[in-house]
Design a protein around this motif. Structure first.
Motif, PDB file in Angstrom:
ATOM      1  N   PRO A   9       0.789  -1.223   0.000  1.00  0.00           N
ATOM      2  CA  PRO A   9       0.000   0.000   0.000  1.00  0.00           C
ATOM      3  C   PRO A   9       0.824   1.277   0.000  1.00  0.00           C
ATOM      4  O   PRO A   9       0.378   2.297  -0.502  1.00  0.00           O
ATOM      5  CB  PRO A   9      -0.835  -0.126   1.282  1.00  0.00           C
ATOM      6  N   ASP A  10       2.057   1.267   0.562  1.00  0.00           N
ATOM      7  CA  ASP A  10       2.831   2.501   0.657  1.00  0.00           C
ATOM      8  C   ASP A  10       4.002   2.537  -0.307  1.00  0.00           C
ATOM      9  O   ASP A  10       4.745   3.512  -0.329  1.00  0.00           O
ATOM     10  CB  ASP A  10       3.338   2.689   2.087  1.00  0.00           C
ATOM     11  N   THR A  11       4.184   1.485  -1.103  1.00  0.00           N
ATOM     12  CA  THR A  11       5.375   1.408  -1.941  1.00  0.00           C
ATOM     13  C   THR A  11       5.390   2.504  -2.991  1.00  0.00           C
ATOM     14  O   THR A  11       6.390   3.198  -3.170  1.00  0.00           O
ATOM     15  CB  THR A  11       5.463   0.037  -2.633  1.00  0.00           C
ATOM     16  N   GLY A  12       4.270   2.681  -3.678  1.00  0.00           N
ATOM     17  CA  GLY A  12       4.208   3.719  -4.692  1.00  0.00           C
ATOM     18  C   GLY A  12       4.404   5.098  -4.113  1.00  0.00           C
ATOM     19  O   GLY A  12       5.060   5.952  -4.711  1.00  0.00           O
ATOM     20  N   ALA A  13       3.860   5.345  -2.919  1.00  0.00           N
ATOM     21  CA  ALA A  13       3.984   6.652  -2.292  1.00  0.00           C
ATOM     22  C   ALA A  13       5.433   6.977  -1.964  1.00  0.00           C
ATOM     23  O   ALA A  13       5.894   8.103  -2.164  1.00  0.00           O
ATOM     24  CB  ALA A  13       3.126   6.706  -1.029  1.00  0.00           C
ATOM     25  N   ARG A  14       6.172   5.999  -1.454  1.00  0.00           N
ATOM     26  CA  ARG A  14       7.567   6.294  -1.099  1.00  0.00           C
ATOM     27  C   ARG A  14       8.419   6.534  -2.349  1.00  0.00           C
ATOM     28  O   ARG A  14       9.370   7.306  -2.318  1.00  0.00           O
ATOM     29  CB  ARG A  14       8.158   5.188  -0.225  1.00  0.00           C
ATOM     30  N   LEU A  15       8.073   5.903  -3.456  1.00  0.00           N
ATOM     31  CA  LEU A  15       8.829   6.120  -4.686  1.00  0.00           C
ATOM     32  C   LEU A  15       8.578   7.500  -5.277  1.00  0.00           C
ATOM     33  O   LEU A  15       9.436   8.049  -5.971  1.00  0.00           O
ATOM     34  CB  LEU A  15       8.480   5.044  -5.711  1.00  0.00           C
ATOM     35  N   GLN A  16       7.406   8.082  -5.007  1.00  0.00           N
ATOM     36  CA  GLN A  16       7.089   9.407  -5.538  1.00  0.00           C
ATOM     37  C   GLN A  16       7.995  10.489  -4.967  1.00  0.00           C
ATOM     38  O   GLN A  16       8.118  11.578  -5.534  1.00  0.00           O
ATOM     39  CB  GLN A  16       5.633   9.747  -5.247  1.00  0.00           C
ATOM     40  N   ALA A  17       8.645  10.191  -3.851  1.00  0.00           N
ATOM     41  CA  ALA A  17       9.504  11.194  -3.213  1.00  0.00           C
ATOM     42  C   ALA A  17      10.799  11.428  -3.984  1.00  0.00           C
ATOM     43  O   ALA A  17      11.500  12.412  -3.729  1.00  0.00           O
ATOM     44  CB  ALA A  17       9.824  10.764  -1.787  1.00  0.00           C
ATOM     45  N   TYR A  18      11.120  10.552  -4.930  1.00  0.00           N
ATOM     46  CA  TYR A  18      12.378  10.663  -5.649  1.00  0.00           C
ATOM     47  C   TYR A  18      12.197  11.422  -6.961  1.00  0.00           C
ATOM     48  O   TYR A  18      11.118  11.400  -7.560  1.00  0.00           O
ATOM     49  CB  TYR A  18      12.955   9.273  -5.930  1.00  0.00           C
ATOM     50  N   ASP A  19      13.267  12.073  -7.380  1.00  0.00           N
ATOM     51  CA  ASP A  19      13.287  12.820  -8.632  1.00  0.00           C
ATOM     52  C   ASP A  19      13.645  11.842  -9.758  1.00  0.00           C
ATOM     53  O   ASP A  19      14.821  11.571 -10.011  1.00  0.00           O
ATOM     54  CB  ASP A  19      14.313  13.951  -8.543  1.00  0.00           C
ATOM     55  N   LEU A  38      15.787   4.329   0.841  1.00  0.00           N
ATOM     56  CA  LEU A  38      14.578   3.691   0.300  1.00  0.00           C
ATOM     57  C   LEU A  38      13.896   2.839   1.360  1.00  0.00           C
ATOM     58  O   LEU A  38      12.670   2.786   1.427  1.00  0.00           O
ATOM     59  CB  LEU A  38      14.947   2.834  -0.915  1.00  0.00           C
ATOM     60  N   LEU A  39      14.678   2.162   2.190  1.00  0.00           N
ATOM     61  CA  LEU A  39      14.145   1.349   3.276  1.00  0.00           C
ATOM     62  C   LEU A  39      14.589   1.916   4.623  1.00  0.00           C
ATOM     63  O   LEU A  39      15.683   2.478   4.735  1.00  0.00           O
ATOM     64  CB  LEU A  39      14.609  -0.103   3.154  1.00  0.00           C
ATOM     65  N   SER A  40      13.756   1.736   5.632  1.00  0.00           N
ATOM     66  CA  SER A  40      14.091   2.173   6.987  1.00  0.00           C
ATOM     67  C   SER A  40      14.977   1.133   7.665  1.00  0.00           C
ATOM     68  O   SER A  40      14.993  -0.039   7.247  1.00  0.00           O
ATOM     69  CB  SER A  40      12.809   2.363   7.799  1.00  0.00           C
ATOM     70  N   PRO A  41      15.711   1.497   8.717  1.00  0.00           N
ATOM     71  CA  PRO A  41      16.506   0.505   9.443  1.00  0.00           C
ATOM     72  C   PRO A  41      15.696  -0.697   9.934  1.00  0.00           C
ATOM     73  O   PRO A  41      16.173  -1.846   9.794  1.00  0.00           O
ATOM     74  CB  PRO A  41      17.111   1.305  10.587  1.00  0.00           C
ATOM     75  N   PRO A  42      14.474  -0.518  10.485  1.00  0.00           N
ATOM     76  CA  PRO A  42      13.702  -1.713  10.874  1.00  0.00           C
ATOM     77  C   PRO A  42      13.349  -2.610   9.692  1.00  0.00           C
ATOM     78  O   PRO A  42      13.360  -3.844   9.820  1.00  0.00           O
ATOM     79  CB  PRO A  42      12.446  -1.124  11.520  1.00  0.00           C
ATOM     80  N   LEU A  87       8.118  -3.629  -3.934  1.00  0.00           N
ATOM     81  CA  LEU A  87       9.164  -2.865  -4.600  1.00  0.00           C
ATOM     82  C   LEU A  87       9.354  -3.320  -6.041  1.00  0.00           C
ATOM     83  O   LEU A  87       9.479  -2.503  -6.958  1.00  0.00           O
ATOM     84  CB  LEU A  87      10.480  -3.016  -3.832  1.00  0.00           C
ATOM     85  N   ARG A  88       9.348  -4.630  -6.249  1.00  0.00           N
ATOM     86  CA  ARG A  88       9.546  -5.154  -7.603  1.00  0.00           C
ATOM     87  C   ARG A  88       8.453  -4.657  -8.549  1.00  0.00           C
ATOM     88  O   ARG A  88       8.722  -4.260  -9.681  1.00  0.00           O
ATOM     89  CB  ARG A  88       9.565  -6.679  -7.549  1.00  0.00           C
ATOM     90  N   GLY A 197      19.904   0.965   3.960  1.00  0.00           N
ATOM     91  CA  GLY A 197      18.625   1.386   3.400  1.00  0.00           C
ATOM     92  C   GLY A 197      18.719   2.061   2.054  1.00  0.00           C
ATOM     93  O   GLY A 197      17.701   2.263   1.390  1.00  0.00           O
ATOM     94  N   ASP A 198      19.949   2.443   1.636  1.00  0.00           N
ATOM     95  CA  ASP A 198      20.118   3.039   0.317  1.00  0.00           C
ATOM     96  C   ASP A 198      20.023   1.966  -0.765  1.00  0.00           C
ATOM     97  O   ASP A 198      20.432   0.820  -0.560  1.00  0.00           O
ATOM     98  CB  ASP A 198      21.488   3.709   0.194  1.00  0.00           C
ATOM     99  N   ALA A 199      19.504   2.368  -1.909  1.00  0.00           N
ATOM    100  CA  ALA A 199      19.394   1.466  -3.053  1.00  0.00           C
ATOM    101  C   ALA A 199      20.187   2.028  -4.220  1.00  0.00           C
ATOM    102  O   ALA A 199      20.383   3.244  -4.337  1.00  0.00           O
ATOM    103  CB  ALA A 199      17.932   1.296  -3.458  1.00  0.00           C
ATOM    104  N   VAL A 200      20.641   1.132  -5.075  1.00  0.00           N
ATOM    105  CA  VAL A 200      21.274   1.542  -6.319  1.00  0.00           C
ATOM    106  C   VAL A 200      20.592   0.827  -7.473  1.00  0.00           C
ATOM    107  O   VAL A 200      20.400  -0.388  -7.443  1.00  0.00           O
ATOM    108  CB  VAL A 200      22.797   1.257  -6.301  1.00  0.00           C
TER     109      VAL A 200
END
Length: 243
Positions: A9-19, A38-42, A87-88, A197-200
């Motif tokens: 439910p929140d995956t698309g929303a978190r991706l919108q934050a990126y340019d 992209l991901l939180s420590p938990p 995410l996929r 939590g960073d992604a490449v």
């Protein structure tokens, strides 16, 4: 759409934050682009803890046994964990236009559908039915040789890796490395400075580079340098399935 391919439910929303214009420009220029935090420590800790759960995976690979390096990894089985599937399914539609543009530039006829479920159906129809998202685990002295994750006839030209451990606390060394080989030139290396939590995002196999006489293809490989001490976990998301 299959349940295992439905974004959370929140995956698309978190991706919108990126340019995503910037991300596309960086992929064009360098063959890779970062998505910080992209991901939180938990979330990272939860994913890393899954490595010990045999029921989630279809197989385990010891790298040294196959000459891949040192360390190990496990491919998830279907159904994928919700966060991984989310995410996929949500990242792919943002990458498909870039992948299609790259193929056009390189003179390749293959085009990718807008939805990931449609692309997976194409893979499965060709006998590529095994899921490819994976967790990788490294200890002191482990490393991953430069390689390409191809797996079959149908290959999506971009993939995603997310660092689940914290450099300087959980491990040292173990940098993510990309190399590119341009025609008649020596290889060039790029080290991506990931934090937990960073992604490449990066090219799987080839990418186009604009030259004075038009575009030409650059061959890409990726790997991980030697872990000096500690333990390192990574989530890899490959968008095509395997034979």
């Amino acid at each position: 759409m299959n349940a295992q391919l439905r974004p959370g439910p929140d995956t698309g929303a978190r991706l919108q934050a990126y340019d995503w214009v910037r991300i596309g420009d960086e992929l064009d220029a360098h063959g890779c682009a970062m998505l910080e935090a992209l991901l939180s420590p938990p979330e990272c800790a939860k994913l890393a803890s899954m490595y010990a759960d045999d029921g989630r995976f279809r197989n385990r690979v010891l790298m040294a046994r196959h000459g891949f390096g040192r360390g190990e990894y496990r491919y998830f089985d279907y159904p994928l964990p919700e966060l991984v599937a989310g995410l996929r399914g949500a990242v792919y539609p943002r990458l498909a236009p870039i992948a299609n543009r790259w193929n056009t530039s390189m003179g390749l006829a293959v085009r990718y559908p807008a939805a990931h479920a449609e692309f997976i159906e194409r893979c499965h129809a060709a006998g590529q039915r095994r899921p490819t998202p994976l967790l990788l685990q490294y200890g002191t002295g482990d490393y991953n040789c430069l390689h390409q994750d191809l797996y079959g006839e149908h290959v999506f030209p971009l993939q995603l890796a997310i660092l689940l451990s914290e450099p300087g606390r959980d491990f040292s060394g173990g940098e993510f490395v990309l190399t590119e080989q341009r025609p008649r030139m020596q290889s060039r290396a790029d080290v991506v400075p990931l934090r937990q939590g960073d992604a490449v995002l990066f090219a799987v196999h080839q990418r186009p580079v604009q030259g004075t006489r038009g575009s030409y293809r650059v061959n890409m490989r990726h790997g991980v340098s030697r872990v000096r001490n500690g333990h390192r976990h990574t989530l890899g998301i490959i968008f095509h399935d395997a034979t």
